[in-house]
Design an enzyme around this catalytic site. Structure first.
Site, PDB file in Angstrom:
ATOM      1  N   HIS A  59      -1.995  -5.369   1.512  1.00 15.40           N
ATOM      2  CA  HIS A  59      -3.057  -6.102   1.576  1.00 15.40           C
ATOM      3  C   HIS A  59      -2.773  -7.759   1.029  1.00 15.40           C
ATOM      4  O   HIS A  59      -1.752  -7.789   0.262  1.00 15.40           O
ATOM      5  CB  HIS A  59      -3.984  -5.551   0.219  1.00 15.40           C
ATOM      6  CG  HIS A  59      -5.351  -6.360  -0.299  1.00 15.40           C
ATOM      7  ND1 HIS A  59      -6.227  -6.581   0.562  1.00 15.40           N
ATOM      8  CD2 HIS A  59      -5.309  -7.497  -1.258  1.00 15.40           C
ATOM      9  CE1 HIS A  59      -7.071  -7.401  -0.056  1.00 15.40           C
ATOM     10  NE2 HIS A  59      -6.562  -7.767  -1.025  1.00 15.40           N
TER      11      HIS A  59
ATOM     12  N   PHE B 166     -15.516   3.625   7.987  1.00 10.46           N
ATOM     13  CA  PHE B 166     -14.065   4.085   7.563  1.00 10.46           C
ATOM     14  C   PHE B 166     -13.938   3.941   6.113  1.00 10.46           C
ATOM     15  O   PHE B 166     -12.754   4.164   5.617  1.00 10.46           O
ATOM     16  CB  PHE B 166     -13.117   3.150   8.148  1.00 10.46           C
ATOM     17  CG  PHE B 166     -13.210   1.609   8.143  1.00 10.46           C
ATOM     18  CD1 PHE B 166     -12.955   1.035   7.086  1.00 10.46           C
ATOM     19  CD2 PHE B 166     -13.812   0.951   9.169  1.00 10.46           C
ATOM     20  CE1 PHE B 166     -13.074  -0.272   6.961  1.00 10.46           C
ATOM     21  CE2 PHE B 166     -14.213  -0.394   9.025  1.00 10.46           C
ATOM     22  CZ  PHE B 166     -13.721  -0.905   7.979  1.00 10.46           C
TER      23      PHE B 166
ATOM     24  N   ARG C 163       2.438  -6.597   9.211  1.00 13.62           N
ATOM     25  CA  ARG C 163       1.681  -5.502   9.770  1.00 13.62           C
ATOM     26  C   ARG C 163       2.060  -5.035  11.301  1.00 13.62           C
ATOM     27  O   ARG C 163       2.200  -3.961  11.723  1.00 13.62           O
ATOM     28  CB  ARG C 163       0.140  -5.780   9.617  1.00 13.62           C
ATOM     29  CG  ARG C 163      -0.472  -5.773   8.132  1.00 13.62           C
ATOM     30  CD  ARG C 163      -1.808  -6.628   8.158  1.00 13.62           C
ATOM     31  NE  ARG C 163      -2.546  -6.216   7.014  1.00 13.62           N
ATOM     32  CZ  ARG C 163      -3.610  -6.750   6.796  1.00 13.62           C
ATOM     33  NH1 ARG C 163      -4.281  -7.503   7.483  1.00 13.62           N
ATOM     34  NH2 ARG C 163      -4.248  -6.364   5.558  1.00 13.62           N
TER      35      ARG C 163
ATOM     36  N   THR D 124      -5.590  -7.666  10.613  1.00 10.27           N
ATOM     37  CA  THR D 124      -5.991  -6.545   9.998  1.00 10.27           C
ATOM     38  C   THR D 124      -5.625  -5.092  10.932  1.00 10.27           C
ATOM     39  O   THR D 124      -4.964  -4.141  10.357  1.00 10.27           O
ATOM     40  CB  THR D 124      -7.458  -6.312   9.834  1.00 10.27           C
ATOM     41  OG1 THR D 124      -7.910  -7.591   9.341  1.00 10.27           O
ATOM     42  CG2 THR D 124      -7.871  -5.128   9.002  1.00 10.27           C
TER      43      THR D 124
ATOM     44  N   LYS E  62       0.639  -1.114  -0.015  1.00 10.31           N
ATOM     45  CA  LYS E  62      -0.028  -0.103   0.104  1.00 10.31           C
ATOM     46  C   LYS E  62       0.639   1.334  -0.169  1.00 10.31           C
ATOM     47  O   LYS E  62       2.165   1.137   0.196  1.00 10.31           O
ATOM     48  CB  LYS E  62      -1.029  -0.106   1.259  1.00 10.31           C
ATOM     49  CG  LYS E  62      -1.916  -1.071   1.320  1.00 10.31           C
ATOM     50  CD  LYS E  62      -2.898  -1.287   2.452  1.00 10.31           C
ATOM     51  CE  LYS E  62      -3.804  -2.340   2.391  1.00 10.31           C
ATOM     52  NZ  LYS E  62      -4.821  -2.372   3.715  1.00 10.31           N
TER      53      LYS E  62
HETATM   54  P1  DAT Z   1      -7.982  -7.278   5.635  1.00 10.85           P
HETATM   55  O1  DAT Z   1      -7.095  -6.200   4.858  1.00 10.85           O
HETATM   56  O2  DAT Z   1      -7.094  -7.753   6.601  1.00 10.85           O
HETATM   57  O3  DAT Z   1      -8.491  -8.243   4.798  1.00 10.85           O
HETATM   58  P2  DAT Z   1     -10.685  -6.263   5.723  1.00 10.85           P
HETATM   59  O4  DAT Z   1     -10.709  -6.600   4.470  1.00 10.85           O
HETATM   60  O5  DAT Z   1     -11.511  -6.663   6.899  1.00 10.85           O
HETATM   61  O6  DAT Z   1      -9.159  -6.798   6.290  1.00 10.85           O
HETATM   62  O7  DAT Z   1     -10.511  -4.775   5.854  1.00 10.85           O
HETATM   63  C1  DAT Z   1      -9.999  -4.015   4.627  1.00 10.85           C
HETATM   64  C2  DAT Z   1      -9.004  -2.789   5.152  1.00 10.85           C
HETATM   65  O8  DAT Z   1     -10.126  -1.955   5.720  1.00 10.85           O
HETATM   66  C3  DAT Z   1      -8.208  -3.173   6.190  1.00 10.85           C
HETATM   67  O9  DAT Z   1      -6.877  -3.619   5.611  1.00 10.85           O
HETATM   68  C4  DAT Z   1      -7.821  -1.790   6.964  1.00 10.85           C
HETATM   69  C5  DAT Z   1      -9.194  -1.306   6.752  1.00 10.85           C
HETATM   70  N1  DAT Z   1     -10.167  -1.606   8.133  1.00 10.85           N
HETATM   71  C6  DAT Z   1     -10.873  -2.894   8.519  1.00 10.85           C
HETATM   72  N2  DAT Z   1     -11.368  -2.608   9.695  1.00 10.85           N
HETATM   73  C7  DAT Z   1     -11.333  -1.247   9.910  1.00 10.85           C
HETATM   74  C8  DAT Z   1     -11.560  -0.568  11.317  1.00 10.85           C
HETATM   75  N3  DAT Z   1     -12.343  -1.169  12.286  1.00 10.85           N
HETATM   76  N4  DAT Z   1     -11.105   0.524  11.332  1.00 10.85           N
HETATM   77  C9  DAT Z   1     -10.332   1.187  10.164  1.00 10.85           C
HETATM   78  N5  DAT Z   1      -9.909   0.697   9.343  1.00 10.85           N
HETATM   79  C10 DAT Z   1     -10.425  -0.409   8.927  1.00 10.85           C
HETATM   80 MG    MG Z   2     -10.042  -8.424   3.278  1.00  6.93          MG
END
Ligand code: DAT
Ligand code: MG
Length: 167
Positions: free
Chosen positions: A125, A58, A108, A97, A10
């Site tokens: 990602h 978000f 991370r 995450t 990213k």
């Molecule tokens: P991942 O990237 O681990 O697959 P995800 O698909 O649930 O996680 O979410 C995508 C992205 O969104 C993640 O990398 C960061 C952001 N994100 C997820 N949950 C969040 C939260 N509670 N507050 C802020 N950003 C969040």
């Molecule tokens: Mg995801």
């Protein structure tokens, strides 16, 4: 069975010069890189990539973040990793995450942070499961950019390598 997974470094990863470190960590998986490109992320691509999160509070920040609007680098590095158990291997190495909760030696955990605004800057990602991986790889790459025939394509003529360039 061999499978493919989408990995994105990213904009925070690129801005902090972490590309080499992240690629070195990913090499621990012994997976093959079968596609790679630097991408200027359009609003359309960002929204499609994160379409499952459209209703999250978000979401707008997430789109701005992945498009590089919080960093000077308006680009991401997109790659496809391929091999046995690729999806879980990369997810495990990436870590949770929430970068504050991620294992300290995960990517991370090592390099991520939560900004004072609450944005998870988690540097990488990685596709979560097979269906997501296929959807995401097809969003970020054209078939000819991937050196393994992962998914079937529509029949048609293949483009030659340089037909779009002016002579
Ligand atoms: P991942 O990237 O681990 O697959 P995800 O698909 O649930 O996680 O979410 C995508 C992205 O969104 C993640 O990398 C960061 C952001 N994100 C997820 N949950 C969040 C939260 N509670 N507050 C802020 N950003 C969040
Ligand atoms: Mg995801």
């Amino acid at each position: 069975m061999k499978e493919a997974t989408l990995v994105l470094i990213k904009p925070d990863g690129l801005k902090k010069s972490l590309t080499g470190n992240i690629l070195t960590r990913l090499s621990e998986t012994k997976l093959d890189i079968i596609a790679a490109r630097i991408v200027h992320v359009s609003a359309e691509l960002a929204k499609k990539h994160y379409e499952a999160l459209t209703d999250k509070p978000f979401f707008e920040d997430l789109i701005q973040y992945i498009r590089g609007e919080f960093h000077e680098k308006r680009k991401v590095m997109a790659m496809v990793y391929y091999g046995e158990g690729a999806i879980n291997k990369v997810r495990a190495l990436a870590g949770s995450t929430n970068p504050e909760e991620a294992d300290a030696v995960s990517i991370r955990g090592q390099y991520g942070r939560i900004t004072t605004k609450g944005v998870y800057e988690n540097v990488i990602h990685a596709s979560a499961h097979k269906k997501d991986a296929e959807r995401e790889i097809k969003l970020w790459f054209q078939p000819e950019e991937i050196i393994v025939d992962l998914y079937s394509t529509k029949a048609g003529e293949k483009r030659t390598c340089n037909e779009v360039w002016a002579l």
